[in-house]
Scaffold this active site. Structure first.
Site, PDB file in Angstrom:
ATOM      1  CG  ASN A 152      45.337  40.692  47.776  1.00 59.79           C
ATOM      2  OD1 ASN A 152      44.335  41.411  47.719  1.00 59.79           O
ATOM      3  ND2 ASN A 152      46.543  41.145  47.515  1.00 59.79           N
ATOM      4  CB  CYS A 325      51.308  43.896  43.159  1.00 61.35           C
ATOM      5  SG  CYS A 325      50.612  42.281  42.934  1.00 61.35           S
TER       6      CYS A 325
HETATM    7  N1  PMP Z   1      43.745  40.636  42.315  1.00 64.97           N
HETATM    8  C1  PMP Z   1      44.148  40.135  43.489  1.00 64.97           C
HETATM    9  C2  PMP Z   1      43.161  40.035  44.608  1.00 64.97           C
HETATM   10  C3  PMP Z   1      45.466  39.689  43.662  1.00 64.97           C
HETATM   11  O1  PMP Z   1      45.871  39.194  44.830  1.00 64.97           O
HETATM   12  C4  PMP Z   1      46.363  39.798  42.569  1.00 64.97           C
HETATM   13  C5  PMP Z   1      47.805  39.360  42.739  1.00 64.97           C
HETATM   14  N2  PMP Z   1      47.933  37.971  42.850  1.00 64.97           N
HETATM   15  C6  PMP Z   1      45.891  40.321  41.352  1.00 64.97           C
HETATM   16  C7  PMP Z   1      44.581  40.746  41.273  1.00 64.97           C
HETATM   17  C8  PMP Z   1      46.779  40.480  40.165  1.00 64.97           C
HETATM   18  O2  PMP Z   1      47.301  39.279  39.741  1.00 64.97           O
HETATM   19  P1  PMP Z   1      48.479  39.241  38.640  1.00 64.97           P
HETATM   20  O3  PMP Z   1      49.605  40.042  39.205  1.00 64.97           O
HETATM   21  O4  PMP Z   1      48.768  37.790  38.524  1.00 64.97           O
HETATM   22  O5  PMP Z   1      47.941  39.830  37.407  1.00 64.97           O
END
Ligand code: PMP
Length: 389
Positions: A152, A325
């Site tokens: 990401n 995050c």
């Molecule tokens: N895995 C990846 C590769 C992410 O980019 C993300 C955040 N979008 C997540 C896991 C966790 O997603 P969420 O915060 O929606 O649980």
């Protein structure tokens, strides 16, 4: 100035077609899919319809392979903790690349605190997993190996089919976090040899509050959340039908439109990359070609990604510095350090991710804004007058 949103990797708007489809559950219908009366059955029908649509997006064997969760984070926890704890009798080793999302790395670290061995697999300077090292560290005691489909923060796409062969020759289960890739790339769990795969509703333009874990038939997991036994006993708790129905519809639309939309985004991405690399002291992060079609990530010498983000927001253009995050800590991203950047280089990271609402006509405005911002910040930076990098 009209908003130009370039942070689709952090959050996406709900597609209006998805909202139209799922809103009936907010507006009147109120059934619990575990209830046997007709209102409950209506909710159950929506739930199972969504399960089938999500299975189709990734070519799951059947709809029963999809376990709905509250988020991608929860799906990652279920795969890793659930897989490692249920299969402890086979071995107490787990493995992941050093660039996994923290929702993969943190459950792995917790297992490590509880007596498991954690092997972190390095990546090269473009973010590609080191396949030789992967083969070296896996053993017959490695019950769960987690490698993301695409990263990401830097957009790099991993060679999942080759990875799957190595994992299955040496260890047990391959878990793939496809949160950033699904909907952009044609993920096929059967053809690519994937045992568990994580998806997020919002990353498909669905509502927040739902995620899913694909679990290949025969894979054994221990539930992480206990209660009434919903979702084949793997994730108890009354299902969030609005979000799940929306996720199903979002998956259906993504499958239908993926090829055309990814091509459109790729053209825009390449225009952006070409123009922004003309800026002196600008470098692409991640792989130059094996990257997500909507993902353009850079680092700029002498300035901080946070300053770029805040300055561009003043022009009503929203970009990111890395993973939303992890933005609460001012530490450089573990992903950028793992690809070999120095701390001061990692701090200059800026991530632009395109989506359904972006138009090619916006490219000149974006390029102008980045150029002006970088120039302005460099004039203010005490570092730019010294050769520090
Ligand atoms: N895995 C990846 C590769 C992410 O980019 C993300 C955040 N979008 C997540 C896991 C966790 O997603 P969420 O915060 O929606 O649980």
């Amino acid at each position: 100035m009209e908003r130009v949103y370039l942070d689709y990797v952090s959050s996406k708007p709900i597609d209006p077609r998805v909202l139209e489809f799922a809103k009936r559950f907010l507006e009147g219908s109120c059934g619990n899919p575990s209830s046997l009366h007709s209102v409950g059955l209506e909710a159950k029908h929506l739930l199972e319809d969504a399960r089938a649509k999500v299975a189709e997006l990734i070519n799951g064997e059947n709809e029963k392979t999809i376990i709905f969760t509250g988020s991608a984070t929860e799906a990652n926890n279920l795969a890793i903790k659930g897989g490692a704890l249920r299969n402890m009798s086979k071995g107490k080793e787990v493995a992941a690349t050093a660039i996994e999302h923290i929702s993969v790395l943190n459950p792995m670290k917790e297992l490590q605190k509880n007596g498991f061995t954690l092997n972190l697999i390095p990546v090269d300077s473009t973010g590609m997993v080191d396949l030789v090292k992967l083969e070296e560290v896996l053993t017959k005691n490695t019950t769960v190996t987690s490698i993301m489909y695409a990263n990401n923060e830097i957009g790099t796409i991993e060679p999942i089919k080759e990875i799957s062969k190595i994992v299955h020759d040496k260890g047990w289960y391959l878990h793939v976090d496809a949160t950033a890739a699904a909907g952009y790339l044609p993920v096929d769990v059967q053809a690519e040899g994937i045992d568990m795969l994580t998806l997020s509703s919002n990353d498909l333009y669905g509502p927040q509050g739902a995620g899913a874990l694909y679990v290949k038939p025969g894979v054994k997991l221990q539930p992480v959340i206990l209660g009434g036994g919903q979702e084949s006993g793997l994730r108890s708790g009354t299902e969030n039908i609005f979000a799940i129905a929306g996720m199903g519809e979002a998956a259906r639309i993504a499958k239908e439109e993926m090829a055309q939309e990814s091509e459109r985004l790729k053209e825009m991405r390449d225009k952006l990359i070409q123009a922004l690399l003309m800026i002196e002291g600008a470098y692409l992060t991640g792989h130059p070609t094996k990257r997500l079609p909507h993902h353009a990530s850079f680092r700029f010498d002498y300035i901080e990604g946070e300053s770029i983000l805040l300055n561009m927001d003043r022009h009503n253009i929203q970009v990111a510095t890395g993973s939303a995050c992890s933005s609460k800590t001012l530490e450089p991203s573990h992903v950028l350090l793992a690809i070999g950047l120095k701390h001061e280089e990692a701090h200059g990271s800026t991530v632009l991710t395109l989506g359904r609402l972006n138009k090619v006509e916006e490219i000149p405005t974006i390029v102008k804004s980045v150029k002006e911002t970088v120039e302005r910040l460099r004039k203010l930076s005490p570092l730019s007058s010294r050769e520090v990098i």
